[in-house]
Motif scaffolding. Sequence first.
Motif, short mmCIF file in Angstrom:
data_model
loop_
_atom_site.label_atom_id
_atom_site.label_comp_id
_atom_site.label_asym_id
_atom_site.label_seq_id
_atom_site.Cartn_x
_atom_site.Cartn_y
_atom_site.Cartn_z
N LYS A 78 -36.75 65.52 3.70
CA LYS A 78 -37.86 64.93 2.63
C LYS A 78 -37.30 65.11 1.42
O LYS A 78 -37.54 66.39 0.96
N SER A 93 -38.48 63.82 -1.75
CA SER A 93 -39.20 63.54 -2.65
C SER A 93 -40.04 64.75 -3.34
O SER A 93 -40.32 65.65 -2.57
N TYR A 94 -40.42 64.90 -4.40
CA TYR A 94 -41.33 65.94 -4.88
C TYR A 94 -42.81 66.09 -4.46
O TYR A 94 -43.37 64.99 -3.80
N GLU A 95 -43.30 67.39 -4.26
CA GLU A 95 -44.58 67.56 -3.61
C GLU A 95 -45.64 67.02 -4.86
O GLU A 95 -45.03 66.98 -5.89
N THR A 96 -47.04 67.01 -4.45
CA THR A 96 -47.97 66.81 -5.34
C THR A 96 -49.24 67.57 -5.14
O THR A 96 -49.51 68.13 -4.19
N ASN A 97 -49.90 67.71 -6.09
CA ASN A 97 -51.12 68.54 -6.12
C ASN A 97 -52.35 67.58 -5.92
O ASN A 97 -53.44 68.40 -5.72
N SER A 141 -50.72 62.20 0.49
CA SER A 141 -50.31 63.13 1.64
C SER A 141 -48.88 62.84 1.69
O SER A 141 -48.53 61.48 2.29
N LYS A 142 -47.98 63.47 1.65
CA LYS A 142 -46.38 63.04 2.01
C LYS A 142 -45.87 64.07 3.26
O LYS A 142 -45.87 65.35 2.89
#
Length: 399
Positions: free
Chosen positions: A79, A81-85, A90-91
């Motif tokens: 994966k 893509s960047y993570e998110t806070n 939900s990735k």
Amino acid sequence: EGNTLIDLGNPDYKTSSGREFVIQLNGADDNLNYLSKPFELPQSKITNKEVLSADGEVGIEAGTLEQDSNEKRYVRISKLSYETNSALLSKVVSVKKVTEIIPVDLPYPYSAIVGTKLDSRAFGNIPRRSFDCKLKKVKVPSNYFPTKRGRDKRYYNNQELFDNTSRKDKLIYKGDWDGSFRNELVWTDNPAWILYDLLTSSRYGMGTHIDSDTINKWQLYKIGRFCDAVDEDGYFEGVTDGRGGKEPRYSCNIVFDQGQKIFDAINTIAALFRGRTFFSNSEINFVDDRPRGAVNLFTNESVKDGLFFYSNNRRDEQFNCIEVGYRDRFDNFSPKIEVVEDEEDIRERGIFKKKIEGIGITSRAMARRTAQHQIFSKIKENQQVAFTAGLESLLCKPG
């Protein structure tokens, strides 16, 4: 938002990028065909322990064939893509299944193969499928012609169709039989010729253990004609099928797919025409429960001490209610039960029930005939006699 890749590579592959084979899973096709379209995997590499001989030839070291190493291939999901806070996003990327397709032509000798392609989005699991098949062709007598242009001449849906059929089209056995068999295999559901096939086949029957000349085919021919319900000239007369039509007296529709023993299979087929197979006078003989006249007469003067010993079946063995399980060919071969009762005997003695699994029976009328025969033999023919006689008793055969 980002790219998701499938990385199919080799951990021992030495390149600057570290990736040998990359497949993108998004944005490639608006019709989403990239999820089901197969792609070719890289060739696997096999390493052997090679040695150099004295004359300079390269060979494989003796005793190391089982130690050859096949470099492993693996599937890695990345994966990018960047993570998110954010708690609202939900990735997560996961792999549920990887299917490898090996394009190899595999033979299936002596098998009926059906390939079905289904859309998994329409079915939660593999659906159950049923097929109406004729299956095995067998040896039949040279004067036996049960079909014409693919139509079985022994089955009629109604009495009117039977009456309107010409007498020529009802001919099943043409003339007298000379003892030979047709050159080509023919499909039939006559249990007599299916039994002969089990006895003579060298692949799945007794053909490698017995000689076909030791089989009493003439007696089996008489049984076969009785099963087909033909007259003395070989024309089909038939019996009722319970729906106003005509069918053979006995038929066999069975699949041996559980590795049954050949002896059990022979007894199963013989039981369909209420018969048995036995060995006598250095040949394989057959007997069935057909109406026939007396073959010998025993009196008090022809038995030892002039004594006959009589016995009857036990009271609980004289069944007056029979349940026969069968598969109805008129209703997609669904399992059904036919119940036959002797009401007069039930009023006198009460109910004595017996359940029979009608293996190979696919019509209600045949199931009913089986039950009626059981009731008649248990109630009306419930007496046995034992005696000691001379050599003339050897003229009698079982049945």
